[in-house]
Design a protein around this motif. Structure first.
Motif, PDB file in Angstrom:
ATOM      1  N   ALA A 185      11.689   7.846  12.210  1.00  0.00           N
ATOM      2  CA  ALA A 185      12.356   9.029  11.686  1.00  0.00           C
ATOM      3  C   ALA A 185      12.085   9.105  10.180  1.00  0.00           C
ATOM      4  N   TRP A 186      12.571  10.179   9.549  1.00  0.00           N
ATOM      5  CA  TRP A 186      12.324  10.339   8.118  1.00  0.00           C
ATOM      6  C   TRP A 186      13.562  10.884   7.419  1.00  0.00           C
ATOM      7  N   GLU A 187      13.609  10.639   6.124  1.00  0.00           N
ATOM      8  CA  GLU A 187      14.722  11.154   5.325  1.00  0.00           C
ATOM      9  C   GLU A 187      14.440  12.565   4.828  1.00  0.00           C
ATOM     10  N   THR A 188      13.192  12.833   4.434  1.00  0.00           N
ATOM     11  CA  THR A 188      12.823  14.122   3.873  1.00  0.00           C
ATOM     12  C   THR A 188      11.590  14.648   4.604  1.00  0.00           C
ATOM     13  N   ASP A 189      11.675  15.902   5.088  1.00  0.00           N
ATOM     14  CA  ASP A 189      10.515  16.527   5.720  1.00  0.00           C
ATOM     15  C   ASP A 189       9.719  17.258   4.654  1.00  0.00           C
ATOM     16  N   ASP A 190       8.636  16.646   4.215  1.00  0.00           N
ATOM     17  CA  ASP A 190       7.794  17.256   3.187  1.00  0.00           C
ATOM     18  C   ASP A 190       6.601  17.973   3.787  1.00  0.00           C
ATOM     19  N   THR A 191       6.618  18.194   5.105  1.00  0.00           N
ATOM     20  CA  THR A 191       5.474  18.850   5.776  1.00  0.00           C
ATOM     21  C   THR A 191       5.742  20.311   6.063  1.00  0.00           C
ATOM     22  N   GLY A 192       7.012  20.705   6.033  1.00  0.00           N
ATOM     23  CA  GLY A 192       7.350  22.101   6.300  1.00  0.00           C
ATOM     24  C   GLY A 192       7.255  22.475   7.758  1.00  0.00           C
ATOM     25  N   THR A 193       7.239  21.484   8.670  1.00  0.00           N
ATOM     26  CA  THR A 193       7.162  21.778  10.098  1.00  0.00           C
ATOM     27  C   THR A 193       8.413  21.264  10.794  1.00  0.00           C
ATOM     28  N   ALA A 194       8.702  21.845  11.950  1.00  0.00           N
ATOM     29  CA  ALA A 194       9.886  21.429  12.690  1.00  0.00           C
ATOM     30  C   ALA A 194       9.614  20.100  13.369  1.00  0.00           C
ATOM     31  N   GLY A 195      10.659  19.324  13.567  1.00  0.00           N
ATOM     32  CA  GLY A 195      10.455  18.024  14.232  1.00  0.00           C
ATOM     33  C   GLY A 195      11.771  17.320  14.410  1.00  0.00           C
ATOM     34  N   ARG A 196      11.653  16.009  14.729  1.00  0.00           N
ATOM     35  CA  ARG A 196      12.867  15.247  14.997  1.00  0.00           C
ATOM     36  C   ARG A 196      13.682  15.031  13.728  1.00  0.00           C
ATOM     37  N   LEU A 251       6.469   0.275  16.132  1.00  0.00           N
ATOM     38  CA  LEU A 251       7.159   0.535  14.868  1.00  0.00           C
ATOM     39  C   LEU A 251       8.433   1.316  15.131  1.00  0.00           C
ATOM     40  N   HIS A 252       9.543   0.853  14.540  1.00  0.00           N
ATOM     41  CA  HIS A 252      10.829   1.531  14.674  1.00  0.00           C
ATOM     42  C   HIS A 252      11.492   1.559  13.295  1.00  0.00           C
ATOM     43  N   GLY A 253      12.181   2.660  13.001  1.00  0.00           N
ATOM     44  CA  GLY A 253      12.911   2.709  11.744  1.00  0.00           C
ATOM     45  C   GLY A 253      12.830   4.063  11.069  1.00  0.00           C
ATOM     46  N   VAL A 254      13.026   4.058   9.757  1.00  0.00           N
ATOM     47  CA  VAL A 254      13.085   5.291   8.977  1.00  0.00           C
ATOM     48  C   VAL A 254      12.202   5.142   7.738  1.00  0.00           C
ATOM     49  N   VAL A 255      11.388   6.166   7.470  1.00  0.00           N
ATOM     50  CA  VAL A 255      10.604   6.210   6.231  1.00  0.00           C
ATOM     51  C   VAL A 255      11.139   7.353   5.369  1.00  0.00           C
ATOM     52  N   ARG A 256      10.793   7.329   4.119  1.00  0.00           N
ATOM     53  CA  ARG A 256      11.359   8.324   3.192  1.00  0.00           C
ATOM     54  C   ARG A 256      10.820   9.723   3.464  1.00  0.00           C
ATOM     55  N   ILE A 259       0.824  -1.217   0.000  1.00  0.00           N
ATOM     56  CA  ILE A 259       0.000   0.000   0.000  1.00  0.00           C
ATOM     57  C   ILE A 259       0.856   1.264   0.000  1.00  0.00           C
ATOM     58  N   LEU A 260       1.830   1.343   0.918  1.00  0.00           N
ATOM     59  CA  LEU A 260       2.608   2.572   1.071  1.00  0.00           C
ATOM     60  C   LEU A 260       3.959   2.524   0.367  1.00  0.00           C
ATOM     61  N   HIS A 261       4.343   1.376  -0.158  1.00  0.00           N
ATOM     62  CA  HIS A 261       5.620   1.215  -0.862  1.00  0.00           C
ATOM     63  C   HIS A 261       6.809   1.631   0.013  1.00  0.00           C
ATOM     64  N   VAL A 262       6.714   1.249   1.278  1.00  0.00           N
ATOM     65  CA  VAL A 262       7.826   1.461   2.208  1.00  0.00           C
ATOM     66  C   VAL A 262       8.642   0.178   2.260  1.00  0.00           C
ATOM     67  N   ASP A 263       9.937   0.305   2.162  1.00  0.00           N
ATOM     68  CA  ASP A 263      10.814  -0.872   2.237  1.00  0.00           C
ATOM     69  C   ASP A 263      10.642  -1.522   3.609  1.00  0.00           C
ATOM     70  N   PRO A 264      10.087  -2.747   3.680  1.00  0.00           N
ATOM     71  CA  PRO A 264       9.863  -3.385   4.977  1.00  0.00           C
ATOM     72  C   PRO A 264      11.133  -3.543   5.796  1.00  0.00           C
TER      73      PRO A 264
END
Length: 220
Positions: A209-220, A178-183, A159-164
């Motif tokens: 965590a994430w590789e790219t912040d596509d939300t434009g908000t501050a975060g981890r 859930l632990h890990g990194v999404v794009r 569904i989300l095409h996230v590398d398991p």
């Protein structure tokens, strides 16, 4: 994703009585079948209502000793106590579900109508089963490994095409971690929401965590 449906959880052999069944007929039927409620149907097995032990109890309360001071019954209790036939005792109209409804749909209807069971009818409104609150809770007995496989294979991969391999999924007693990194950061709420919708999931926590912040908000 595939959710279990009412038709998979319901009891198909429904105990029924006709609308003209007497009070004693109903009590006898409950006892013989070891159930707490019966469906009232017409000759074509269309449900008219439901009679539970709660509908019959006012008759017992009405048998109290005359010299004792008892709380004044509500009008509906007095009506029930004076009733002798199924059509007078039943709670009507019957609250019904369809076999292809999901557990969530059935649970929402039970909650909104304040009932403990739903009669299940087909497209012709013929009675085909009954589902109780206990039946719906059976999804939470689902195996943890089955939940983990669905999250990993269906939600993350297909569904989300996230590398398991980028996200670890731990499931213990229906609780998902859930632990890990999404794009993309925007994927995190979607992952959490979809995991919560999996049959058998009790709770979801994430440390992603994430590789790219596509939300434009501050975060981890």
């Amino acid at each position: 994703m595939r959710h279990r449906e009412v038709g998979e959880l319901m009891t198909r052999e429904v105990v029924t009585v006709p609308r003209h069944a007497t009070f004693k007929d109903i009590v006898r039927t409950l006892g013989e079948h070891g159930v707490s409620a019966v469906a009232v149907t017409d000759a074509a097995r269309h449900p008219l209502g439901v009679i539970s032990e709660g509908d019959l109890l006012p008759k017992s309360a009405d048998q109290g000793d005359w010299f004792r001071s008892l709380p004044r019954p509500e009008p509906w209790e007095s009506d029930k106590a004076a009733s002798t036939k199924a059509e007078e005792l039943m709670s009507a109209p019957a609250v019904c579900a369809r076999p292809d409804w999901t557990v969530a749909e059935a649970a929402r209807l039970m909650e909104s109508q304040h009932v403990k069971r739903l009669l299940v009818v087909d497209d012709s409104d013929v009675l085909v089963g009954i589902v109780t609150r206990g039946d719906l809770l059976r999804i939470f007995l689902r195996d943890d490994d089955a939940i983990r496989r669905e999250i990993t294979g269906d939600i993350l991969d297909r569904i989300l095409h996230v590398d398991p391999s980028a996200v670890s999924v731990e499931v213990v007693d229906g609780q998902v971690a859930l632990h890990g990194v999404v794009r993309f950061r925007s994927l995190i709420p979607a992952v959490e929401r979809l995991c919560r919708s999996v049959d058998g999931v009790v709770r979801v926590t994430e440390q992603l965590a994430w590789e790219t912040d596509d939300t434009g908000t501050a975060g981890r």
